[in-house]
Design a protein around this motif. Structure first.
Motif, PDB file in Angstrom:
ATOM      1  N   TRP A 199      14.870  42.958 -93.989  1.00 15.79           N
ATOM      2  CA  TRP A 199      14.687  42.105 -95.161  1.00 15.79           C
ATOM      3  C   TRP A 199      13.335  42.330 -95.818  1.00 15.79           C
ATOM      4  CZ3 TRP A 199      10.469  39.031 -94.980  1.00 15.79           C
ATOM      5  CH2 TRP A 199       9.979  38.639 -93.717  1.00 15.79           C
ATOM      6  N   LEU A 200      12.330  42.796 -95.058  1.00 10.11           N
ATOM      7  CA  LEU A 200      11.020  43.050 -95.658  1.00 10.11           C
ATOM      8  C   LEU A 200      11.092  44.236 -96.615  1.00 10.11           C
ATOM      9  CD1 LEU A 200       8.137  42.025 -95.674  1.00 10.11           C
ATOM     10  CD2 LEU A 200       7.613  43.601 -93.806  1.00 10.11           C
ATOM     11  N   ALA A 201      11.911  45.232 -96.277  1.00 10.79           N
ATOM     12  CA  ALA A 201      12.118  46.347 -97.193  1.00 10.79           C
ATOM     13  C   ALA A 201      12.840  45.877 -98.445  1.00 10.79           C
ATOM     14  CB  ALA A 201      12.918  47.455 -96.505  1.00 10.79           C
ATOM     15  N   ALA A 202      13.795  44.967 -98.264  1.00 11.99           N
ATOM     16  CA  ALA A 202      14.580  44.485 -99.403  1.00 11.99           C
ATOM     17  C   ALA A 202      13.739  43.653-100.362  1.00 11.99           C
ATOM     18  CB  ALA A 202      15.772  43.667 -98.911  1.00 11.99           C
ATOM     19  N   VAL A 203      12.894  42.750 -99.829  1.00  8.18           N
ATOM     20  CA  VAL A 203      12.091  41.922-100.728  1.00  8.18           C
ATOM     21  C   VAL A 203      10.946  42.708-101.349  1.00  8.18           C
ATOM     22  CG1 VAL A 203      12.675  39.778 -99.540  1.00  8.18           C
ATOM     23  CG2 VAL A 203      10.615  41.032 -98.857  1.00  8.18           C
ATOM     24  N   SER A 204      10.685  43.907-100.814  1.00  7.18           N
ATOM     25  CA  SER A 204       9.695  44.792-101.422  1.00  7.18           C
ATOM     26  C   SER A 204      10.321  45.694-102.481  1.00  7.18           C
ATOM     27  CB  SER A 204       9.022  45.653-100.342  1.00  7.18           C
ATOM     28  OG  SER A 204       8.383  44.850 -99.369  1.00  7.18           O
ATOM     29  N   ASP A 205      11.648  45.623-102.630  1.00  6.25           N
ATOM     30  CA  ASP A 205      12.399  46.422-103.600  1.00  6.25           C
ATOM     31  C   ASP A 205      12.738  45.535-104.796  1.00  6.25           C
ATOM     32  OD1 ASP A 205      14.944  47.435-104.884  1.00  6.25           O
ATOM     33  OD2 ASP A 205      14.614  49.063-103.458  1.00  6.25           O
ATOM     34  N   HIS A 206      12.287  45.913-105.981  1.00  2.81           N
ATOM     35  CA  HIS A 206      12.440  45.037-107.154  1.00  2.81           C
ATOM     36  C   HIS A 206      13.904  44.778-107.500  1.00  2.81           C
ATOM     37  CE1 HIS A 206      12.831  48.974-109.149  1.00  2.81           C
ATOM     38  NE2 HIS A 206      13.445  48.334-110.122  1.00  2.81           N
ATOM     39  N   ARG A 207      14.809  45.675-107.093  1.00  2.00           N
ATOM     40  CA  ARG A 207      16.226  45.480-107.398  1.00  2.00           C
ATOM     41  C   ARG A 207      16.930  44.594-106.372  1.00  2.00           C
ATOM     42  NH1 ARG A 207      17.930  51.690-108.414  1.00  2.00           N
ATOM     43  NH2 ARG A 207      16.437  51.917-106.705  1.00  2.00           N
ATOM     44  N   LEU A 208      16.406  44.536-105.167  1.00  2.00           N
ATOM     45  CA  LEU A 208      17.084  43.780-104.109  1.00  2.00           C
ATOM     46  C   LEU A 208      16.416  42.444-103.785  1.00  2.00           C
ATOM     47  CD1 LEU A 208      18.004  46.609-101.566  1.00  2.00           C
ATOM     48  CD2 LEU A 208      19.380  45.655-103.425  1.00  2.00           C
ATOM     49  N   LYS A 209      15.202  42.254-104.241  1.00  2.00           N
ATOM     50  CA  LYS A 209      14.469  41.018-103.919  1.00  2.00           C
ATOM     51  C   LYS A 209      15.266  39.778-104.312  1.00  2.00           C
ATOM     52  CE  LYS A 209       9.913  38.879-104.597  1.00  2.00           C
ATOM     53  NZ  LYS A 209      10.305  37.585-105.160  1.00  2.00           N
ATOM     54  N   SER A 210      15.806  39.765-105.528  1.00  2.00           N
ATOM     55  CA  SER A 210      16.539  38.586-105.995  1.00  2.00           C
ATOM     56  C   SER A 210      17.826  38.372-105.201  1.00  2.00           C
ATOM     57  CB  SER A 210      16.870  38.727-107.483  1.00  2.00           C
ATOM     58  OG  SER A 210      17.652  39.885-107.726  1.00  2.00           O
ATOM     59  N   VAL A 211      18.432  39.461-104.727  1.00  2.00           N
ATOM     60  CA  VAL A 211      19.663  39.361-103.946  1.00  2.00           C
ATOM     61  C   VAL A 211      19.383  38.712-102.596  1.00  2.00           C
ATOM     62  CG1 VAL A 211      21.483  40.677-102.803  1.00  2.00           C
ATOM     63  CG2 VAL A 211      20.712  41.338-105.086  1.00  2.00           C
ATOM     64  N   ILE A 212      18.359  39.188-101.905  1.00  2.00           N
ATOM     65  CA  ILE A 212      18.018  38.631-100.597  1.00  2.00           C
ATOM     66  C   ILE A 212      17.640  37.166-100.729  1.00  2.00           C
ATOM     67  CG2 ILE A 212      16.398  38.768 -98.667  1.00  2.00           C
ATOM     68  CD1 ILE A 212      18.504  40.990 -98.763  1.00  2.00           C
ATOM     69  N   GLU A 213      16.861  36.833-101.747  1.00  2.00           N
ATOM     70  CA  GLU A 213      16.460  35.438-101.925  1.00  2.00           C
ATOM     71  C   GLU A 213      17.658  34.555-102.252  1.00  2.00           C
ATOM     72  OE1 GLU A 213      13.265  35.479-104.753  1.00  2.00           O
ATOM     73  OE2 GLU A 213      11.787  36.117-103.234  1.00  2.00           O
ATOM     74  N   ALA A 214      18.635  35.093-102.991  1.00  2.00           N
ATOM     75  CA  ALA A 214      19.838  34.316-103.312  1.00  2.00           C
ATOM     76  C   ALA A 214      20.677  34.069-102.057  1.00  2.00           C
ATOM     77  CB  ALA A 214      20.668  35.058-104.359  1.00  2.00           C
ATOM     78  N   ILE A 215      20.838  35.087-101.230  1.00  2.00           N
ATOM     79  CA  ILE A 215      21.590  34.937 -99.985  1.00  2.00           C
ATOM     80  C   ILE A 215      20.906  33.929 -99.074  1.00  2.00           C
ATOM     81  CG2 ILE A 215      22.229  36.112 -97.824  1.00  2.00           C
ATOM     82  CD1 ILE A 215      22.793  38.614 -99.474  1.00  2.00           C
ATOM     83  N   HIS A 216      19.596  34.043 -98.953  1.00  2.00           N
ATOM     84  CA  HIS A 216      18.859  33.141 -98.064  1.00  2.00           C
ATOM     85  C   HIS A 216      18.875  31.706 -98.584  1.00  2.00           C
ATOM     86  CE1 HIS A 216      16.353  36.199 -95.567  1.00  2.00           C
ATOM     87  NE2 HIS A 216      17.566  36.665 -95.829  1.00  2.00           N
ATOM     88  N   ALA A 217      18.884  31.540 -99.895  1.00  2.00           N
ATOM     89  CA  ALA A 217      18.872  30.199-100.474  1.00  2.00           C
ATOM     90  C   ALA A 217      20.219  29.492-100.328  1.00  2.00           C
ATOM     91  CB  ALA A 217      18.485  30.269-101.947  1.00  2.00           C
ATOM     92  N   ASP A 218      21.312  30.258-100.366  1.00  2.00           N
ATOM     93  CA  ASP A 218      22.644  29.640-100.340  1.00  2.00           C
ATOM     94  C   ASP A 218      23.612  30.497 -99.526  1.00  2.00           C
ATOM     95  OD1 ASP A 218      24.814  28.051-100.830  1.00  2.00           O
ATOM     96  OD2 ASP A 218      25.011  28.564-102.962  1.00  2.00           O
ATOM     97  N   PRO A 219      23.421  30.541 -98.200  1.00  2.00           N
ATOM     98  CA  PRO A 219      24.283  31.404 -97.379  1.00  2.00           C
ATOM     99  C   PRO A 219      25.739  30.966 -97.362  1.00  2.00           C
ATOM    100  CG  PRO A 219      22.922  29.987 -95.999  1.00  2.00           C
ATOM    101  CD  PRO A 219      22.422  29.834 -97.390  1.00  2.00           C
ATOM    102  N   ALA A 220      26.006  29.686 -97.637  1.00  2.00           N
ATOM    103  CA  ALA A 220      27.383  29.186 -97.575  1.00  2.00           C
ATOM    104  C   ALA A 220      28.204  29.548 -98.806  1.00  2.00           C
ATOM    105  CB  ALA A 220      27.370  27.664 -97.405  1.00  2.00           C
ATOM    106  N   ARG A 221      27.559  30.052 -99.843  1.00  2.00           N
ATOM    107  CA  ARG A 221      28.291  30.418-101.055  1.00  2.00           C
ATOM    108  C   ARG A 221      29.285  31.546-100.762  1.00  2.00           C
ATOM    109  NH1 ARG A 221      25.525  32.302-106.824  1.00  2.00           N
ATOM    110  NH2 ARG A 221      27.416  33.152-107.763  1.00  2.00           N
TER     111      ARG A 221
END
Length: 313
Positions: free
Chosen positions: A193-215
């Motif tokens: 996940w540290l690689a993902a949040v350091s990637d400008h294209r994936l940062k928002s995706v990881i944060e969205a998954i972490h914010a609402d995993p039940a979606r």
């Protein structure tokens, strides 16, 4: 809430231990490693550190901080010709929080600490970091990072009421700032996940998954969050994280469920719904596939006894 905040949403530090070490030349220490996070701040003087994975010795100067993660073995000394003393024997010289040892020559002073991380949280943190982090004072340490080191020095120089609790919280802050420093270093290899949040294209995706995993996340929905086509997103995600998006989603859901099972009184059915599963049967099947244990077994163990598998993020 960002990814690192999600992982450290509640105190995770336990068994915190502090040491002020005065090592006078000649001196040397060897350690086989132990399953803790160990940090060392070089207050004054200098030293040399080696680890089994290092290609060359690391020169430590006054102001430097280094972290040894999990069970990393190491040797630290003033000179390569100095006799190395086992860390267990050095520990026998402890008086309170202080240890003095060596040959009586020039002194190097260390403030060091070690702590454990909650068992079910370990992998999500330690799997994304190398076993050894060297944070040089000369490389733009933030004011906040420096303040944490200063507060640790004050708390340990003259312990007051609640000092143990204060030091444990400061250890956690220090660890967060160390991860931040590592994440900011463009030259450091990243993974998980540290690689993902350091990637400008994936940062928002990881944060969205972490914010609402039940979606009810789909590849299409995640690709839209990344602003990419479905196929390009799937390939890029797999290249960066070495997991498919849905594999990562499953791992994060099980991670969140593990925390709820250990930290809350929610029923297994409630945990299943909060983790995004419509039935107990589906939740049990996925949880056991990922961890090797049913949710009930995991809760019963409650972090005690044999290590229970946790999802890799």
């Amino acid at each position: 809430m960002d990814t690192l905040s999600k992982i450290f949403a509640a105190p995770r530090i336990k068994e915190a231990k502090f040491t002020r070490l005065e090592a006078s030349a000649p001196w040397g220490i060897v350690s086989p490693g132990e399953r803790v996070v160990k940090f060392v701040h070089v207050v004054g003087g200098s030293a040399v550190l080696t680890t089994p994975d290092s290609f060359e010795p690391t020169r430590l100067l006054s102001g430097d901080v280094f972290l040894l993660l999990d069970d990393a073995a190491y040797k630290i000394f003033d000179d390569e010709r100095s006799l190395l003393i086992d860390c267990v024997d050095v520990e026998r010289g402890r008086v309170g929080d202080r240890i003095e040892f060596g040959g009586g020559g020039a002194t190097t002073t260390f403030n060091s600490g070690s702590f454990e991380i909650e068992r079910f949280e370990r992998d999500s943190v330690l799997d994304v970091l190398p076993q050894f982090l060297h944070l040089k004072e000369s490389e733009g340490r933030t004011a906040a990072f420096a303040s944490v080191l200063d507060m640790l020095a004050v708390e340990t120089a003259a312990p007051g009421l609640g000092a143990d609790a204060a030091v444990a919280r400061l250890f956690e802050l220090l660890f967060i700032h160390a991860i931040r420093a590592y994440a900011r270093d463009d030259g450091s290899p990243k993974r998980g996940w540290l690689a993902a949040v350091s990637d400008h294209r994936l940062k928002s995706v990881i944060e969205a998954i972490h914010a609402d995993p039940a979606r009810d996340w789909t590849i299409d929905a995640l690709a839209r969050t990344a602003g990419m086509s479905r196929s390009a997103f799937a390939v890029h995600f797999k290249n960066v994280l070495e997991q498919t998006p849905l594999e990562y989603l499953t791992a994060w859901r099980v991670h969140c469920a593990s925390a709820l099972l250990v930290k809350s009184s929610s029923t297994i059915s409630e945990v299943a719904r909060k983790a995004g599963y419509g039935s107990d049967a589906a939740f049990n099947k996925v949880f056991k596939r990922v961890t090797g244990h049913t949710p009930a077994m995991f809760r019963k163990a409650n972090g005690v006894g044999p290590h229970l598998g946790t999802p890799r993020l």
